[in-house]
Design a protein around this motif. Structure first.
Motif, PDB file in Angstrom:
ATOM      1  N   ASN A 240      -6.231   0.991  11.495  1.00  0.00           N
ATOM      2  CA  ASN A 240      -6.522   2.369  11.900  1.00  0.00           C
ATOM      3  C   ASN A 240      -5.444   3.330  11.401  1.00  0.00           C
ATOM      4  N   GLY A 241      -5.867   4.552  11.186  1.00  0.00           N
ATOM      5  CA  GLY A 241      -4.944   5.591  10.766  1.00  0.00           C
ATOM      6  C   GLY A 241      -4.525   5.467   9.322  1.00  0.00           C
ATOM      7  N   SER A 242      -3.316   5.927   9.038  1.00  0.00           N
ATOM      8  CA  SER A 242      -2.816   6.054   7.677  1.00  0.00           C
ATOM      9  C   SER A 242      -2.378   4.714   7.106  1.00  0.00           C
ATOM     10  N   ALA A 243      -2.547   4.562   5.767  1.00  0.00           N
ATOM     11  CA  ALA A 243      -2.128   3.330   5.100  1.00  0.00           C
ATOM     12  C   ALA A 243      -2.110   3.565   3.595  1.00  0.00           C
ATOM     13  N   GLY A 244      -1.574   2.596   2.858  1.00  0.00           N
ATOM     14  CA  GLY A 244      -1.544   2.666   1.404  1.00  0.00           C
ATOM     15  C   GLY A 244      -2.241   1.466   0.796  1.00  0.00           C
ATOM     16  N   GLN A 245      -3.114   1.698  -0.178  1.00  0.00           N
ATOM     17  CA  GLN A 245      -3.773   0.607  -0.886  1.00  0.00           C
ATOM     18  C   GLN A 245      -3.344   0.631  -2.349  1.00  0.00           C
ATOM     19  N   TYR A 246      -3.618  -0.475  -3.055  1.00  0.00           N
ATOM     20  CA  TYR A 246      -3.288  -0.500  -4.477  1.00  0.00           C
ATOM     21  C   TYR A 246      -4.337  -1.285  -5.245  1.00  0.00           C
ATOM     22  N   PHE A 247      -4.407  -0.986  -6.537  1.00  0.00           N
ATOM     23  CA  PHE A 247      -5.298  -1.658  -7.471  1.00  0.00           C
ATOM     24  C   PHE A 247      -4.457  -2.229  -8.608  1.00  0.00           C
ATOM     25  N   GLU A 270     -16.035  -3.859   7.117  1.00  0.00           N
ATOM     26  CA  GLU A 270     -16.094  -5.314   7.017  1.00  0.00           C
ATOM     27  C   GLU A 270     -15.259  -5.855   5.856  1.00  0.00           C
ATOM     28  N   ARG A 271     -14.897  -4.980   4.914  1.00  0.00           N
ATOM     29  CA  ARG A 271     -14.165  -5.422   3.738  1.00  0.00           C
ATOM     30  C   ARG A 271     -12.680  -5.104   3.792  1.00  0.00           C
ATOM     31  N   LEU A 272     -12.192  -4.530   4.877  1.00  0.00           N
ATOM     32  CA  LEU A 272     -10.799  -4.081   4.922  1.00  0.00           C
ATOM     33  C   LEU A 272      -9.827  -5.204   4.601  1.00  0.00           C
ATOM     34  N   ASN A 273     -10.082  -6.405   5.092  1.00  0.00           N
ATOM     35  CA  ASN A 273      -9.168  -7.524   4.830  1.00  0.00           C
ATOM     36  C   ASN A 273      -9.225  -7.992   3.387  1.00  0.00           C
ATOM     37  N   ASP A 274     -10.244  -7.566   2.636  1.00  0.00           N
ATOM     38  CA  ASP A 274     -10.361  -7.972   1.240  1.00  0.00           C
ATOM     39  C   ASP A 274      -9.635  -7.027   0.294  1.00  0.00           C
ATOM     40  N   TYR A 275      -9.291  -5.836   0.761  1.00  0.00           N
ATOM     41  CA  TYR A 275      -8.597  -4.872  -0.088  1.00  0.00           C
ATOM     42  C   TYR A 275      -7.115  -5.232  -0.170  1.00  0.00           C
ATOM     43  N   GLN A 276      -6.443  -4.657  -1.164  1.00  0.00           N
ATOM     44  CA  GLN A 276      -5.013  -4.892  -1.334  1.00  0.00           C
ATOM     45  C   GLN A 276      -4.240  -3.734  -0.703  1.00  0.00           C
ATOM     46  N   TRP A 277      -3.481  -4.064   0.355  1.00  0.00           N
ATOM     47  CA  TRP A 277      -2.736  -3.057   1.100  1.00  0.00           C
ATOM     48  C   TRP A 277      -1.245  -3.186   0.827  1.00  0.00           C
ATOM     49  N   LEU A 278      -0.581  -2.050   0.667  1.00  0.00           N
ATOM     50  CA  LEU A 278       0.873  -2.078   0.535  1.00  0.00           C
ATOM     51  C   LEU A 278       1.518  -2.641   1.788  1.00  0.00           C
ATOM     52  N   ASP A 279       0.950  -2.308   2.925  1.00  0.00           N
ATOM     53  CA  ASP A 279       1.511  -2.720   4.209  1.00  0.00           C
ATOM     54  C   ASP A 279       0.378  -2.685   5.228  1.00  0.00           C
ATOM     55  N   TRP A 280       0.389  -3.645   6.146  1.00  0.00           N
ATOM     56  CA  TRP A 280      -0.693  -3.770   7.115  1.00  0.00           C
ATOM     57  C   TRP A 280      -0.377  -3.091   8.441  1.00  0.00           C
ATOM     58  N   GLY A 281       0.816  -2.511   8.562  1.00  0.00           N
ATOM     59  CA  GLY A 281       1.177  -1.862   9.810  1.00  0.00           C
ATOM     60  C   GLY A 281       0.591  -0.473   9.933  1.00  0.00           C
ATOM     61  N   ARG A 282       0.935   0.179  11.029  1.00  0.00           N
ATOM     62  CA  ARG A 282       0.414   1.519  11.299  1.00  0.00           C
ATOM     63  C   ARG A 282       1.305   2.617  10.720  1.00  0.00           C
ATOM     64  N   ASP A 283       2.502   2.251  10.248  1.00  0.00           N
ATOM     65  CA  ASP A 283       3.504   3.281   9.967  1.00  0.00           C
ATOM     66  C   ASP A 283       4.169   3.099   8.600  1.00  0.00           C
ATOM     67  N   TYR A 284       3.345   2.970   7.565  1.00  0.00           N
ATOM     68  CA  TYR A 284       3.838   2.897   6.189  1.00  0.00           C
ATOM     69  C   TYR A 284       2.872   3.702   5.343  1.00  0.00           C
ATOM     70  N   TYR A 285       3.245   4.960   5.043  1.00  0.00           N
ATOM     71  CA  TYR A 285       2.300   5.876   4.406  1.00  0.00           C
ATOM     72  C   TYR A 285       2.995   6.713   3.337  1.00  0.00           C
TER      73      TYR A 285
END
Length: 502
Positions: A240-247, A270-285
């Motif tokens: 939930n909230g802010s986050a960073g993804q990468y390709f 349903e696909r959130l766990n399949d994406y590549q996230w910089l960080d899975w926490g709530r406070d890395y944006y």
């Protein structure tokens, strides 16, 4: 002024992380290593500790740990707010702003035009330049340098692209509401030509912001190199909230082609766990990388907060810290190149410590064990956990009589988590108390954790940095206990190493 310990009046002031003296901070901007110092510019409200009056603050550091604060670098005025952007060193003076004695630093920022300006409601890309190493700035009289007549066109990241055939400047921007990354090229940093557009792709539940694009060797160069495109997302993160993804993919100087876009026909949630996230926490944006780092390392830093509750976190008179600086590399994991992150420095080498605690091995069986003499408010904790029959294993940091932050692994769910529902002060916003999870698998049957604890945060680097979680916490200053636990069976904890700072 260097990092300092928390005082009674500022009990949440971090020791290992940058914070402003008494004002608001959000996105890091203009990150560059220049003249022997790391320069951190950032979104700043010079007049208060909530969002507004966006300008660029400025701090410098020799080591990414001890920071000197400087006066506001690029200030808002009656015509525009100064939104996020980047800085390059124009050593060949392609812009013409330099002199025979001094090559310029060139800042690119988003002009967010105010009421009364002819461009009111529009966001466009503008330029400022510095001839004294980044301490004073002049705005380009020909601003803006790119104007698409768009209300959501922002966050320019500029770098030098070079191949065997050519070399030029590339700007990476976003059309935030359209979930598009837009690329331009220039020979002189002032006249820009459209190259291509990427997106929408992967997570699109919120606006796209603060893009970055860079090349990294894969497995240290043993498997060539790939390009990484970072796009920050608000809201719509994995917890939930802010986050960073990468390709991860290829960039040929014109077009970025993703090789990691998820195309299955399930819904975004349903696909959130399949994406590549910089960080899975709530406070890395709003994570972006530094330019011109020695030895070619790729270092990133982020704003450590979340737009869901950013203006309400209980820090005073300052509001919002930055994350630790991280070195990012590409390593092959499960057959594909993925970002791996580690702290850019070892604070034990830079700061020393007031306490070291070591434990070779301890076996727990459905119990909690407080580690006497290992507690602290500012720590680096390293350990390996091998579950036996336990269904949950972990530790509790910043523990006290009525609070503690639980960091652990749910073995049955293959999930790393941070549970801050009982971490301290949390009633300032309804969405703050949270249980944040990230998918994780054991390596040779074990989980390797490195955890940085500060007065208002925890940052977890798991399995060598292939999984990270960053969360704010606001515990009582008296809550400094550290304990290990195993639930529902047995577990072995080994190579426990705790360093307490200050």
């Amino acid at each position: 002024m260097t990092a300092s310990t928390a005082s009674t009046a500022e009990k949440y002031r971090p020791s290992l992380h940058f914070s402003a003296q008494d004002t608001w901070v959000n996105d890091p901007n203009g990150l560059i290593y220049h003249d022997g110092l790391y320069h951190l510019y950032y979104q700043n409200n010079p007049f208060g500790n909530v969002w507004g009056n966006m300008s660029w603050g400025h701090a410098t550091s020799p080591d990414l740990l001890s920071w000197t604060r400087h006066p506001v670098a690029i200030a808002c005025d009656e015509n525009e707010d100064i939104f996020s952007g980047s800085i390059v060193f124009d050593k060949e003076n392609t812009s013409g702003f330099g002199t025979s004695e001094s090559a310029p630093l060139i800042a690119f920022y988003t002009s967010a035009y105010k009421p009364g300006n002819a461009r009111h409601g529009i966001q466009a890309q503008s330029v400022a330049y510095s001839l004294d190493g980044g301490y004073s700035w002049s705005k380009h009289s020909g601003n803006p340098v790119i104007d698409r007549n768009s209300p959501e066109f922002r966050d320019p990241k500029v770098f030098r692209y070079s191949s065997a055939e050519t070399s030029y400047w590339v700007m990476v921007t976003v059309e935030a509401q359209d979930h598009q990354v837009v690329l331009y090229k220039s020979e002189n940093l002032l006249d820009w030509q459209y190259l291509s557009t990427f997106g929408p792709a992967n997570a699109t539940s919120g606006v796209w912001e603060c893009p970055d694009l860079f090349e990294l060797p894969v497995d240290g160069g043993a498997n060539g190199s790939k390009w990484v495109l970072v796009v920050n997302l608000n809201p719509g993160g994995p917890n939930n909230g802010s986050a960073g993804q990468y390709f991860v993919g290829q960039f040929d100087g014109t077009t970025f082609t993703s090789e990691s876009t998820v195309t299955e026909g399930r819904s975004d949630n349903e696909r959130l766990n399949d994406y590549q996230w910089l960080d899975w926490g709530r406070d890395y944006y709003a994570a972006v990388s530094f330019g011109d780092v020695p030895d070619g390392r790729r270092l990133m830093i982020s704003w450590m907060n979340n737009w869901e509750y950013a203006n309400q976190i209980p820090t005073s008179p300052w509001r919002s810290p930055m994350s630790l600086a991280r070195e990012v590399t590409l390593q092959t994991i499960d057959g594909a190149p993925r970002l791996v992150q580690k702290p850019a420095f070892d604070p034990k080498n830079e700061l020393g410590s007031t306490q070291n605690f070591g434990l070779d091995s301890v076996q727990l069986d459905d119990e909690v064990r407080v580690l006497d003499q290992a507690g602290g408010a500012v720590q680096r904790i390293e350990l390996s956990v091998t579950p036996g029959t336990a269904n949950e294993v972990g530790l509790v940091v910043r523990g006290g009589q009525a609070e503690g932050t639980r960091i652990g692994v749910n073995v049955e769910q293959s999930a790393l988590f941070v549970d801050r529902r009982n971490s301290g002060e949390s009633d300032f916003h309804e969405s703050f108390a949270s249980l944040d999870k990230a998918p994780i698998l054991p390596l040779n049957g074990s989980y390797e954790l490195t955890i940085f604890v500060d007065h208002c945060s925890v940052e977890i680097f798991a399995q060598g940095g292939s999984v990270t979680i960053t969360d704010l916490i606001f515990p009582s200053p008296e809550s400094i206990d550290l304990s290990l636990y195993a639930t529902g069976g047995s577990a072995q904890f080994s190579n426990v190493d705790v360093v307490r700072f200050y």
